[in-house]
Design a protein around this motif. Structure first.
Motif, PDB file in Angstrom:
ATOM      1  N   MET A 188       0.854  -1.207   0.000  1.00 48.96           N
ATOM      2  CA  MET A 188       0.000   0.000   0.000  1.00 48.96           C
ATOM      3  C   MET A 188       0.878   1.241   0.000  1.00 48.96           C
ATOM      4  O   MET A 188       1.881   1.330   0.699  1.00 48.96           O
ATOM      5  CB  MET A 188      -0.891  -0.006   1.236  1.00 48.96           C
ATOM      6  N   ARG A 203       2.258   4.886   0.731  1.00 48.10           N
ATOM      7  CA  ARG A 203       2.320   5.594   1.997  1.00 48.10           C
ATOM      8  C   ARG A 203       1.221   6.651   2.109  1.00 48.10           C
ATOM      9  O   ARG A 203       0.573   6.797   3.138  1.00 48.10           O
ATOM     10  CB  ARG A 203       3.685   6.262   2.074  1.00 48.10           C
ATOM     11  N   LEU A 233      -2.283   5.245   2.657  1.00 47.19           N
ATOM     12  CA  LEU A 233      -2.388   4.779   4.039  1.00 47.19           C
ATOM     13  C   LEU A 233      -2.669   5.949   4.974  1.00 47.19           C
ATOM     14  O   LEU A 233      -3.584   5.907   5.787  1.00 47.19           O
ATOM     15  CB  LEU A 233      -1.073   4.105   4.428  1.00 47.19           C
ATOM     16  N   ASP A 234      -1.872   7.012   4.783  1.00 48.75           N
ATOM     17  CA  ASP A 234      -2.054   8.206   5.615  1.00 48.75           C
ATOM     18  C   ASP A 234      -3.455   8.762   5.444  1.00 48.75           C
ATOM     19  O   ASP A 234      -4.104   9.143   6.419  1.00 48.75           O
ATOM     20  CB  ASP A 234      -1.028   9.282   5.225  1.00 48.75           C
ATOM     21  N   TRP A 252      -6.226   7.258   4.589  1.00 47.83           N
ATOM     22  CA  TRP A 252      -7.256   6.442   5.237  1.00 47.83           C
ATOM     23  C   TRP A 252      -7.228   6.600   6.750  1.00 47.83           C
ATOM     24  O   TRP A 252      -8.264   6.730   7.392  1.00 47.83           O
ATOM     25  CB  TRP A 252      -7.075   4.968   4.861  1.00 47.83           C
ATOM     26  N   VAL A 253      -6.002   6.577   7.312  1.00 44.31           N
ATOM     27  CA  VAL A 253      -5.908   6.737   8.765  1.00 44.31           C
ATOM     28  C   VAL A 253      -6.412   8.107   9.175  1.00 44.31           C
ATOM     29  O   VAL A 253      -7.134   8.258  10.169  1.00 44.31           O
ATOM     30  CB  VAL A 253      -4.456   6.492   9.241  1.00 44.31           C
ATOM     31  N   PHE A 287     -10.086   8.058   9.107  1.00 41.48           N
ATOM     32  CA  PHE A 287     -10.572   7.269  10.245  1.00 41.48           C
ATOM     33  C   PHE A 287     -10.590   8.105  11.518  1.00 41.48           C
ATOM     34  O   PHE A 287     -11.605   8.171  12.228  1.00 41.48           O
ATOM     35  CB  PHE A 287      -9.694   6.036  10.405  1.00 41.48           C
ATOM     36  N   VAL A 288      -9.455   8.779  11.786  1.00 42.32           N
ATOM     37  CA  VAL A 288      -9.373   9.570  13.016  1.00 42.32           C
ATOM     38  C   VAL A 288     -10.367  10.720  12.976  1.00 42.32           C
ATOM     39  O   VAL A 288     -11.093  10.995  13.946  1.00 42.32           O
ATOM     40  CB  VAL A 288      -7.930  10.090  13.221  1.00 42.32           C
ATOM     41  N   GLY A 337     -13.125  10.812  11.304  1.00 44.54           N
ATOM     42  CA  GLY A 337     -14.468  10.236  11.444  1.00 44.54           C
ATOM     43  C   GLY A 337     -14.795   9.959  12.902  1.00 44.54           C
ATOM     44  O   GLY A 337     -15.896  10.238  13.372  1.00 44.54           O
ATOM     45  N   GLY A 338     -13.821   9.410  13.626  1.00 37.94           N
ATOM     46  CA  GLY A 338     -14.046   9.109  15.036  1.00 37.94           C
ATOM     47  C   GLY A 338     -14.315  10.361  15.834  1.00 37.94           C
ATOM     48  O   GLY A 338     -15.262  10.426  16.619  1.00 37.94           O
ATOM     49  N   ILE A 339     -13.487  11.385  15.598  1.00 40.91           N
ATOM     50  CA  ILE A 339     -13.685  12.637  16.336  1.00 40.91           C
ATOM     51  C   ILE A 339     -15.009  13.272  15.917  1.00 40.91           C
ATOM     52  O   ILE A 339     -15.748  13.811  16.746  1.00 40.91           O
ATOM     53  CB  ILE A 339     -12.490  13.585  16.099  1.00 40.91           C
ATOM     54  N   ALA A 367     -17.675  11.685  14.980  1.00 43.32           N
ATOM     55  CA  ALA A 367     -18.758  10.953  15.637  1.00 43.32           C
ATOM     56  C   ALA A 367     -18.917  11.430  17.073  1.00 43.32           C
ATOM     57  O   ALA A 367     -20.038  11.618  17.562  1.00 43.32           O
ATOM     58  CB  ALA A 367     -18.461   9.458  15.600  1.00 43.32           C
ATOM     59  N   LEU A 368     -17.781  11.653  17.747  1.00 38.48           N
ATOM     60  CA  LEU A 368     -17.847  12.155  19.128  1.00 38.48           C
ATOM     61  C   LEU A 368     -18.529  13.519  19.172  1.00 38.48           C
ATOM     62  O   LEU A 368     -19.346  13.792  20.046  1.00 38.48           O
ATOM     63  CB  LEU A 368     -16.435  12.281  19.694  1.00 38.48           C
ATOM     64  N   VAL A 426     -20.676  14.696  17.015  1.00 36.33           N
ATOM     65  CA  VAL A 426     -22.106  14.524  16.742  1.00 36.33           C
ATOM     66  C   VAL A 426     -22.811  14.105  18.026  1.00 36.33           C
ATOM     67  O   VAL A 426     -23.868  14.627  18.381  1.00 36.33           O
ATOM     68  CB  VAL A 426     -22.315  13.474  15.636  1.00 36.33           C
ATOM     69  N   LEU A 427     -22.185  13.187  18.762  1.00 37.40           N
ATOM     70  CA  LEU A 427     -22.785  12.743  20.027  1.00 37.40           C
ATOM     71  C   LEU A 427     -22.889  13.912  20.998  1.00 37.40           C
ATOM     72  O   LEU A 427     -23.897  14.077  21.686  1.00 37.40           O
ATOM     73  CB  LEU A 427     -21.950  11.628  20.644  1.00 37.40           C
TER      74      LEU A 427
END
Lengths: 156, 264
Positions: free
Chosen positions: A1, A3, A6-7, A9-10, A13-14, A16-18, A20-21, A23-24
């Motif tokens: 993959m 570099r 990869l960066d 996507w990561v 991901f990060v 998206g996680g933040i 989601a938090l 949104v909550l």
């Protein structure tokens, strides 16, 4: 993959996680906007609003015509001032009455509007004069007990 | 008879000593992992690579499961609540059960079976094919180079995955409750907002997911590192990872819930 992929996507991901938090967290705070369409504001004073909450629906003949936007305490009259946002497409005559009702036995509380016979309609910032407070169960039981006791006293 | 009895007592003793030894070994293992995290800090690319494998590749299963769990909660919650005429509390039910319990727990269970088992198999196979010994030969610490980046990746991605699971679940509950069944949208959100507390509910859910992330990655890495270097050993270790992680998640969840919400 690669570099960079990869960066990417990561990173997504990060983020998206933040996201989601966030949104909550926003669920706790106020949801901005919601339900488009132009509205006009009305106010109404109630002696007792019971468990009415901001964003509760305003219904007329069972149809949702607007939302409660603000609840505050009126310092001059010692009662509650409720601000309602009614959708522009719905108009109500000047002598409309507002009452706080409950959907179901334990359901949420909402404001019911009942149109009168006046030819002039309510406009922005107008006040609904005839209001009926929420039913407070404790008071109702108290009245019932009082009247029962009074009846008993008469019979003696 | 006497020898048989002696044998079974000895077996109990051996098992006890074994498990205590293993627990001690596991504790020293995690302590060593955290102590040798310097390499991961100096070379964050190692962690980013593992974040891709543990986090990004778990996204699909987490998001899809979250959506479905939320939708099922919407149906079941509505069915129960409408008996009492309080279907407007559906938003509260969906949001609280997801943020407090289902989000962290389900995400951690999925994470253990999706990413944890993969970590165990990878490290176990590295050990079986003597890649770890080869690293030691080259004066590369396998714990710093292989284990620690995976630990931090799991530790970071778990809370993010749990948050995404909860958000997706609330969306699923909204889809079923408001869009399909027709619960009033305003009361769905407003009751949710007035009932869900940021400190008490959302942050406690995040703390839970952090604890689960720690436990699951610890168990997966240790099982992989401790696996007998055979095909059988690696497969057994992978199974043990999933079983032990799931039990640990549920037991820890009970303890954390008792501490966080027990007094309420």
């Amino acid at each position: 993959m690669q570099r960079s992929t990869l960066d990417l996507w990561v990173g997504l991901f990060v983020m998206g996680g933040i996201g989601a938090l966030l949104v909550l967290a926003m669920k706790v705070g106020n949801m901005s906007g919601g339900g488009g369409g132009e509205t006009y504001a009305l106010t109404a004073n109630f002696d007792n609003i019971g468990g009415l909450k901001p964003r509760a629906p305003v219904k007329s003949a069972g149809v949702v015509v607007g939302r409660v936007t603000g609840i505050s305490f009126d310092n001059d009259k010692f009662n509650a001032r409720v601000t309602l946002n009614i959708e522009k497409t719905y108009t109500f005559p000047k002598d409309t009455s507002a009452s706080i009702l409950t959907s179901g036995l334990l359901g949420e509380q909402y404001i019911g509007l009942e149109g009168g016979g006046d030819t002039v309609n309510l406009g922005t910032g107008d006040k609904i004069k005839q209001t009926q407070s929420a039913v407070v169960l404790e008071k109702l039981i108290g009245q019932f007990l009082y009247s029962k006791a009074a009846e008993g006293g008469d019979k003696k | 008879m006497a020898t048989h009895q002696g044998f079974s007592i000895r077996a109990v003793g051996a098992r006890t000593i074994d498990s205590v030894l293993r627990l001690g070994y596991a504790t020293r293992f995690i302590a060593r992992t955290i102590m040798s995290s310097g390499t991961s800090l100096k070379r964050p690319r190692l962690v980013i690579r593992e974040l891709y494998f543990t986090g990004v590749l778990s996204l699909i299963i987490i998001l899809v499961s979250g959506l479905f769990v939320g939708m099922v909660l919407g149906y079941q919650g509505y069915y129960t609540l409408q008996t009492y005429g309080s279907e407007s509390a559906l938003g509260v039910l969906v949001a609280l059960s997801l943020v407090r319990e289902l989000g962290p727990v389900m995400a951690a269970l999925l994470f253990a079976s999706r990413a944890g088992s993969a970590m165990t198999a990878e490290i176990g196979l590295m050990k079986a094919t003597e890649q770890l010994s080869a690293m030691e030969m080259m004066a590369v610490d396998p714990i710093a180079r292989v284990v620690a980046p995976r630990f931090w990746a799991g530790f970071i991605s778990m809370p993010l995955l749990a948050a995404m699971f909860s958000a997706m679940g609330v969306f699923g509950g909204y889809l079923v409750g408001v869009v399909q069944i027709g619960v009033d949208e305003g009361s769905f959100w407003s009751q949710m907002q007035s009932a869900v507390d940021f400190q008490k509910d959302i942050m406690n859910g995040v703390i839970k997911s952090v604890v689960f992330g720690f436990a699951v990655t610890w168990i997966s890495l240790f099982e992989g590192y401790d696996a007998p270097p055979t095909a059988e050993g690696v497969s057994g270790a992978t199974t043990r990872t999933v079983v032990t992680s799931s039990l640990a998640i549920l037991a820890l969840d009970f303890l954390l819930t008792a501490f966080m919400f027990g007094g309420v």
